[in-house]
Design a protein around this motif. Structure first.
Motif, PDB file in Angstrom:
ATOM      1  N   SER A  64       0.826  -1.211   0.000  1.00 40.18           N
ATOM      2  CA  SER A  64       0.000   0.000   0.000  1.00 40.18           C
ATOM      3  C   SER A  64       0.857   1.257   0.000  1.00 40.18           C
ATOM      4  O   SER A  64       0.355   2.346  -0.187  1.00 40.18           O
ATOM      5  N   GLN A  65       2.156   1.103   0.218  1.00 39.38           N
ATOM      6  CA  GLN A  65       3.021   2.277   0.196  1.00 39.38           C
ATOM      7  C   GLN A  65       3.588   2.552  -1.199  1.00 39.38           C
ATOM      8  O   GLN A  65       4.304   3.515  -1.388  1.00 39.38           O
ATOM      9  N   SER A  66       3.264   1.680  -2.162  1.00 38.87           N
ATOM     10  CA  SER A  66       3.884   1.842  -3.472  1.00 38.87           C
ATOM     11  C   SER A  66       2.855   2.283  -4.501  1.00 38.87           C
ATOM     12  O   SER A  66       1.807   1.648  -4.644  1.00 38.87           O
ATOM     13  N   ASP A  67       3.142   3.384  -5.203  1.00 37.95           N
ATOM     14  CA  ASP A  67       2.194   3.794  -6.243  1.00 37.95           C
ATOM     15  C   ASP A  67       2.694   3.390  -7.636  1.00 37.95           C
ATOM     16  O   ASP A  67       2.299   3.961  -8.630  1.00 37.95           O
ATOM     17  N   THR A  68       3.568   2.398  -7.681  1.00 35.88           N
ATOM     18  CA  THR A  68       4.011   1.866  -8.963  1.00 35.88           C
ATOM     19  C   THR A  68       2.814   1.263  -9.712  1.00 35.88           C
ATOM     20  O   THR A  68       1.943   0.657  -9.089  1.00 35.88           O
ATOM     21  N   ILE A  69       2.812   1.460 -11.013  1.00 35.08           N
ATOM     22  CA  ILE A  69       1.695   0.959 -11.792  1.00 35.08           C
ATOM     23  C   ILE A  69       1.851  -0.549 -12.017  1.00 35.08           C
ATOM     24  O   ILE A  69       2.948  -1.019 -12.350  1.00 35.08           O
ATOM     25  N   VAL A 103      -7.246  11.825 -18.339  1.00 32.07           N
ATOM     26  CA  VAL A 103      -6.595  12.315 -19.559  1.00 32.07           C
ATOM     27  C   VAL A 103      -6.861  11.374 -20.736  1.00 32.07           C
ATOM     28  O   VAL A 103      -7.269  11.794 -21.809  1.00 32.07           O
ATOM     29  N   ASP A 104      -6.618  10.081 -20.530  1.00 30.43           N
ATOM     30  CA  ASP A 104      -6.832   9.163 -21.649  1.00 30.43           C
ATOM     31  C   ASP A 104      -7.912   8.127 -21.371  1.00 30.43           C
ATOM     32  O   ASP A 104      -8.146   7.242 -22.187  1.00 30.43           O
ATOM     33  N   GLY A 105      -8.571   8.219 -20.206  1.00 30.02           N
ATOM     34  CA  GLY A 105      -9.691   7.341 -19.926  1.00 30.02           C
ATOM     35  C   GLY A 105      -9.304   5.921 -19.585  1.00 30.02           C
ATOM     36  O   GLY A 105     -10.158   5.035 -19.532  1.00 30.02           O
ATOM     37  N   LEU A 106      -8.018   5.670 -19.349  1.00 34.37           N
ATOM     38  CA  LEU A 106      -7.607   4.315 -18.999  1.00 34.37           C
ATOM     39  C   LEU A 106      -7.725   4.114 -17.500  1.00 34.37           C
ATOM     40  O   LEU A 106      -7.494   5.025 -16.715  1.00 34.37           O
ATOM     41  N   LEU A 107      -8.064   2.878 -17.122  1.00 35.68           N
ATOM     42  CA  LEU A 107      -8.064   2.531 -15.709  1.00 35.68           C
ATOM     43  C   LEU A 107      -6.636   2.142 -15.340  1.00 35.68           C
ATOM     44  O   LEU A 107      -6.039   1.265 -15.953  1.00 35.68           O
ATOM     45  N   VAL A 108      -6.087   2.837 -14.325  1.00 31.30           N
ATOM     46  CA  VAL A 108      -4.721   2.548 -13.903  1.00 31.30           C
ATOM     47  C   VAL A 108      -4.782   1.807 -12.583  1.00 31.30           C
ATOM     48  O   VAL A 108      -5.396   2.286 -11.635  1.00 31.30           O
ATOM     49  N   VAL A 109      -4.168   0.633 -12.539  1.00 29.27           N
ATOM     50  CA  VAL A 109      -4.155  -0.150 -11.306  1.00 29.27           C
ATOM     51  C   VAL A 109      -2.737  -0.132 -10.767  1.00 29.27           C
ATOM     52  O   VAL A 109      -1.790  -0.431 -11.489  1.00 29.27           O
ATOM     53  N   ASP A 157      -5.750  15.415  -1.353  1.00 33.63           N
ATOM     54  CA  ASP A 157      -5.613  16.880  -1.304  1.00 33.63           C
ATOM     55  C   ASP A 157      -4.536  17.389  -2.243  1.00 33.63           C
ATOM     56  O   ASP A 157      -4.303  18.580  -2.347  1.00 33.63           O
ATOM     57  N   MET A 158      -3.869  16.494  -2.939  1.00 35.43           N
ATOM     58  CA  MET A 158      -2.823  16.925  -3.875  1.00 35.43           C
ATOM     59  C   MET A 158      -3.381  16.954  -5.293  1.00 35.43           C
ATOM     60  O   MET A 158      -2.814  16.363  -6.201  1.00 35.43           O
ATOM     61  N   ILE A 162      -0.970  16.551 -12.826  1.00 34.70           N
ATOM     62  CA  ILE A 162       0.302  16.428 -13.549  1.00 34.70           C
ATOM     63  C   ILE A 162       0.645  14.953 -13.729  1.00 34.70           C
ATOM     64  O   ILE A 162       1.023  14.502 -14.812  1.00 34.70           O
ATOM     65  N   ARG A 163       0.431  14.187 -12.662  1.00 38.50           N
ATOM     66  CA  ARG A 163       0.768  12.782 -12.758  1.00 38.50           C
ATOM     67  C   ARG A 163      -0.091  12.090 -13.820  1.00 38.50           C
ATOM     68  O   ARG A 163       0.394  11.279 -14.603  1.00 38.50           O
ATOM     69  N   ASN A 164      -1.379  12.458 -13.836  1.00 37.74           N
ATOM     70  CA  ASN A 164      -2.251  11.844 -14.830  1.00 37.74           C
ATOM     71  C   ASN A 164      -1.760  12.124 -16.245  1.00 37.74           C
ATOM     72  O   ASN A 164      -1.725  11.244 -17.100  1.00 37.74           O
ATOM     73  N   GLN A 165      -1.355  13.389 -16.474  1.00 35.34           N
ATOM     74  CA  GLN A 165      -0.847  13.755 -17.793  1.00 35.34           C
ATOM     75  C   GLN A 165       0.379  12.915 -18.136  1.00 35.34           C
ATOM     76  O   GLN A 165       0.514  12.361 -19.220  1.00 35.34           O
ATOM     77  N   MET A 166       1.282  12.837 -17.155  1.00 32.98           N
ATOM     78  CA  MET A 166       2.537  12.145 -17.423  1.00 32.98           C
ATOM     79  C   MET A 166       2.287  10.665 -17.692  1.00 32.98           C
ATOM     80  O   MET A 166       2.918  10.059 -18.551  1.00 32.98           O
ATOM     81  N   GLU A 167       1.349  10.105 -16.938  1.00 34.31           N
ATOM     82  CA  GLU A 167       1.120   8.684 -17.121  1.00 34.31           C
ATOM     83  C   GLU A 167       0.443   8.376 -18.449  1.00 34.31           C
ATOM     84  O   GLU A 167       0.701   7.346 -19.064  1.00 34.31           O
ATOM     85  N   ALA A 168      -0.411   9.321 -18.869  1.00 36.62           N
ATOM     86  CA  ALA A 168      -1.029   9.126 -20.185  1.00 36.62           C
ATOM     87  C   ALA A 168       0.054   9.150 -21.266  1.00 36.62           C
ATOM     88  O   ALA A 168       0.074   8.323 -22.184  1.00 36.62           O
ATOM     89  N   ALA A 169       1.006  10.096 -21.115  1.00 35.43           N
ATOM     90  CA  ALA A 169       2.110  10.179 -22.084  1.00 35.43           C
ATOM     91  C   ALA A 169       2.942   8.903 -22.044  1.00 35.43           C
ATOM     92  O   ALA A 169       3.326   8.361 -23.083  1.00 35.43           O
ATOM     93  N   THR A 170       3.201   8.427 -20.840  1.00 39.12           N
ATOM     94  CA  THR A 170       3.980   7.202 -20.702  1.00 39.12           C
ATOM     95  C   THR A 170       3.288   6.047 -21.416  1.00 39.12           C
ATOM     96  O   THR A 170       3.929   5.224 -22.065  1.00 39.12           O
TER      97      THR A 170
END
Lengths: 310, 654
Positions: free
Chosen positions: B214-219, B440-446, B499-500, B506-514
């Motif tokens: 639960s401490q890791s936000d790795t996709i 951003v791209d409508g994908l579900l990120v797990v 709250d962030m 920004i993260r959503n944008q970056m992940e969509a680009a990734t």
């Protein structure tokens, strides 16, 4: 090229000047080329190397009226262009023309005056006329300014800004004479008395004729391309703060024509451009990495070697 | 090259240092600390030496340093071969080469080393950031190359020139990318390096193992749904199935994939989706319950774990359909059922006691027992937390009766234990629950923090049915996404906090680009290449055909360039061509014409160097200068002087 009598007179001017100012043939020819190209001349060097003497010699040999103005820090524009004074007898203002109303103005140590006074002179240089109290008065023809200045790092100087430096077609430095010339100078006659007895070699009309001949010197398309390439290079290369202005490019071509005339040719060669180039560009191009503002000195050779002949 | 003895100027040294640093720093974090620090120190020292204009160290010191560096690498990595030792060795040599900048040849060696080190970055990561960083390094290195030729221009000018060069290389790069024959899989996917950094679900579950995730936000994976995504609480991404319990941990028992065709019949509504699974280094292929067809190269184990044949070391994409109403395992073998009832001999007496009561009360009515168990969990007022207190012995009792605080593995483990104790076959299923839609791209990120554990209960006639005991006490965990439900004071991954909002944007944008990068650049596999080329009209593209096409296209581009150069040469003034012929002949005699030199000035120089031909040289130069620069004579045919010049130059043999 038909032999103008004026052309022979020009040769005499060079020879006579060389007798007074020893070992400075190239500087003298550059100064003459500047005048033939209808440009104003800036002589920059340390005090005592003969700047003022050169200015005097040129004025005398060309048979022109001249006035010498010693620039000082308390000088006002009116001291140069003149002033209107109330005349009690006629009951009206009468204009007393300043020293600028002459054919050759020798502006000595121009950078000792304040920018306000400098600009009065520089305006006259570009317009060849003076406007005082609403009346525009044309300056005589031919009209030259031969200004001398001390290197900018000397105490009590107001360096000319770039826009005003651009008005001087050619800037020359005299430098110390070589040993042989200096020995001759020390042994020879007093220069001041030589100046007093120096005869004119040319009439103003002949000078104007030569100026017109200069403008007719042929510049081939290849040469025009070359001058343009040089100007373009100074604008694109990162070595200088700003490139050459179109006025500078025109001046470069005009001076190269004058040099070709002095060399007795009816067309300009790249060599002519390369010879006059240092005098044209050194006061106009400020190197980016030059923190002293004294000029790095390698600008002209760098420029010449960077631009291939088209 | 060896004869090139021009010294390296100070400016060039600065450039080389910049290139070396930019090539080395991205790799520094991969190397062992002492190596990274000492290589950086050597480069900084070199900068100091340049600044103070010190002399370079003598050769024997360099030899000693090189031996020491090589020995250090061998000691550190036990070998000189392989990815990491190789990079370490190259980095050390790069740093040391900077101490040996004696001539242009050394500078060139540094530049080449830099280019090579840029390439090695991609053996470790291939993200967008790496690519951008590599571009920057290549730009700096190319500018250094330009500076090695001529260091006078300002840095901005050199960088711009390098940029122009790189942009000119772009068409070739694209051509090579599209056409160069692809190799299946990563070339350098050495197993232990690849997975060591990745955390994820493993084949056993003990208290605290999922809480750690639960401490890791790795996709973990991304999902594209066909149509509207199903509601959050139905998204159970099934992974490891753990039937064996030893009193503390649950374990996977079946690792062999045996069924390539699903052993059940699907029914009900259908949901299509496509998963892009990150290389987690494990075999589980995560999917919703239950598919009608399995992805290629994967199969079901007996207890319905979807397993890939090989551990997944490259990003994997698969399309599947889910039929949530399907029932499975009604006819499972007795051995499977028996396994789902096994309990360790002793321990957790209080839970066993409660379970025995249920058994007494309801007998064989398993559904009633399950309902009773759910009631019991509700009555115990258990609370859901990311930071459960530590439990030593009798972890189930401790959780249910004493601490009453736990994470999903506590809930699932306790629920399964209690039901087994009451004689109901139960097993733990681990996987991921929910996920988050990237607007951003409508994908579900797990992500890893979506990891979850739940139970499956075998009910007679219905087969295995999913029960999620966490949902009893913390229904929001299942209904909403993980981040929204975490208790106030629990520590959360920084970016998971609600709250962030702007950071999450920004993260959503970056992940969509990734994702785009992964799909189109890294995902350009042999398979895709084949499809793409078939689209272009290649019938059966194989590597020979691709190489031929590549060579032909590159050749064509070069041919066009050559043609263009030849064409613009044609337009040269004929007089200039004669002049070039003339100067070439003089160059052979050692008198080189500079392209900026006035013909007459050059003639004087050449004449004094070759006095025997002085007259001829002067004459030709004079004719040429006249032809180029003088006014054309009015009353003669234009090419007479040119013909004369041509004849003179043809006869000129210095």
């Amino acid at each position: 090229m038909q032999q103008l009598p004026a052309l022979t007179a020009l040769g005499d001017v060079v020879r006579s000047a060389n007798r007074v100012i020893l070992g400075k043939d190239k500087a003298i020819k550059l100064a003459l080329a500047c005048l033939l190209a209808r440009g104003h001349l800036l002589i920059e060097d340390l005090p005592g190397v003969g700047k003022t003497t050169l200015a005097h010699v040129l004025a005398r040999l060309l048979g022109l009226d001249f006035q010498r103005v010693q620039f000082t820090s308390d000088m006002l524009p009116a001291d140069i262009v003149g002033v209107s004074v109330f005349d009690r007898d006629s009951g009206s203002f009468r204009f007393h023309a300043g020293p600028i109303f002459t054919q050759v103005v020798v502006a000595d140590e121009i950078n000792r005056a304040t920018p306000k006074t400098q600009s009065a002179l520089l305006e006259a240089m570009e317009e060849r006329q003076v406007t005082v109290e609403g009346a525009t008065r044309p300056l005589p023809e031919p009209f030259f300014v031969i200004a001398t200045q001390n290197p900018a790092h000397q105490i009590g100087t107001f360096p000319l800004p770039e826009s005003q430096l651009d008005r001087f077609l050619i800037r020359i430095e005299l430098g110390y004479p070589d040993p042989a010339a200096e020995r001759e100078l020390l042994a020879g006659e007093d220069r001041r008395s030589m100046l007093a007895t120096l005869p004119a070699c040319m009439t103003p009309a002949q000078l104007i004729e030569l100026q017109q001949a200069t403008r007719k010197i042929h510049a081939a398309p290849a040469l025009i391309d070359y001058v343009q390439a040089i100007a373009a290079y100074t604008r694109a290369a990162p070595d200088w703060h700003a490139g050459l202005s179109p006025r500078a490019a025109l001046g470069l071509l005009a001076a190269a024509r004058a040099w070709a005339l002095l060399a007795g040719r009816d067309h300009v060669l790249p060599e002519d451009v390369q010879i006059v180039l240092p005098g044209i560009v050194e006061h106009r191009l400020r190197p980016v990495d030059d923190r002293t503002r004294l000029g790095a000195g390698d600008t002209p050779s760098k420029l010449i070697e960077a631009v291939p002949l088209p | 090259m060896a004869r090139d003895k021009r010294p390296v100027s100070q400016r060039q040294t600065w450039w080389l240092l910049a290139a070396a640093l930019s090539a080395f720093l991205p790799l520094a974090s991969l190397l062992s600390p002492w190596l990274a620090v000492s290589a950086t120190a050597v480069m900084l020292l070199r900068g100091w030496m340049t600044w103070r204009q010190w002399r370079l160290p003598p050769k024997f010191i360099l030899v000693l340093l090189t031996i020491a560096a090589t020995a250090g690498v061998v000691v550190e990595y036990r070998t000189m071969f392989g990815r990491l030792p190789g990079v370490a060795l190259l980095s050390a040599f790069l740093a040391l080469k900077l101490l040996e900048l004696r001539g242009a040849r050394d500078a060139m060696a540094v530049v080449l080393l830099c280019y090579f080190l840029v390439l090695t970055q991609f053996m470790f990561t291939q993200s967008i950031a790496t690519a951008l960083m590599a571009c920057a390094t290549v730009l700096i290195t190319t500018a250094t190359l330009a500076a090695a030729a001529d260091d006078r221009p300002a840095p901005a000018f050199l960088l711009r020139r390098a940029g122009v060069l790189l942009v000119q290389g772009l068409p070739f790069m694209l051509l090579l990318f599209v056409l160069f024959p692809r190799v299946q899989g990563p070339l350098w996917g050495l197993p232990q390096d690849r997975t060591s950094a990745v955390s994820g679900l493993s084949d056993n579950m003990s208290p605290g193992s999922i809480a750690q995730l639960s401490q890791s936000d790795t996709i973990a994976f991304r999902v594209q749904f066909e149509g509207k995504p199903p509601p959050q609480h139905t998204l159970y991404w099934r992974g490891p199935v753990m039937p064996s319990f030893d009193g503390r941990s649950w374990r996977v028992t079946r690792f062999s994939a045996v069924r390539t065709v699903p052993p059940f019949k699907v029914s009900g509504a259908k949901q299509d989706y496509e998963v892009t699974l990150e290389p987690l280094g494990k075999s589980w292929v995560f999917a919703l319950d239950f598919p009608d067809k399995l992805p290629p190269e994967s199969a079901y184990s007996e207890d319905l774990q979807l397993l890939s044949r090989q551990p997944i070391r490259a990003r994997m994409r698969y399309s599947m359909s889910a039929f949530p109403e399907t029932s499975v395992g009604a006819g499972d073998t007795p051995s499977l059922i028996a396994e789902a009832l096994e309990l360790p001999r002793g321990g957790n007496p209080r839970t066993r006691e409660v379970a025995a009561k249920w058994r007494e009360k309801y007998g064989d009515n398993t559904e009633a027992i399950v309902a009773e168990a759910e009631n019991f969990f509700l009555r115990q007022l258990l609370s859901y937390t990311l930071n459960p207190p530590l439990l030593s012995e009798d972890v189930i009792d401790g959780f249910l009766f004493d601490t009453k605080r736990g994470f999903c593995e506590h809930f699932a483990s306790a629920f399964a234990f209690a039901l087994r104790a009451a004689g109901v076959p139960t097993r733990i299923v681990a996987g991921y629950q929910g996920g988050e839609i990237n607007p951003v791209d409508g994908l579900l990120v797990v992500r890893q923090y979506d990891a979850h554990a739940w139970t499956e209960v075998w009910l007679k006639g219905r087969g295995w049915v999913r029960f999620d005991p966490t949902a009893i006490s913390a229904p929001q965990r299942i209904a909403d996404n993980f981040a929204a439900t975490a208790p106030e004071n629990d520590s959360l991954p920084f970016l998971a906090r609600a709250d962030m909002a702007w950071l999450r944007d920004i993260r959503n944008q970056m992940e969509a680009a990734t994702n785009v990068w992964n799909q189109w650049v890294l995902g350009y596999t042999p398979q895709r290449q084949r499809e793409f080329l078939q689209g272009l009209g290649f019938k059966t593209p194989d590597w020979q055909e691709m190489t031929a096409a590549l060579a032909a296209l590159c050749g064509l581009v070069l041919l066009l360039l050559t043609g263009w150069i030849l064409y613009s040469r044609k337009k040269l003034d004929p007089a200039i061509r004669q002049w070039h012929k003339f100067t070439a002949r003089l160059a052979k005699r050692g008198v080189q014409w500079h392209t900026w030199e006035d013909p007459l000035v050059f003639a004087e120089r050449a004449a004094s160097a070759l006095p025997a031909h002085a007259e001829n040289i002067r004459g030709i130069a004079h004719d040429y200068a006249n032809l180029r620069y003088a006014a054309p004579p009015k009353n003669s045919t234009a090419d007479t002087p040119l013909t004369k010049l041509r004849a003179r130059i043809a006869a000129f043999r210095p």
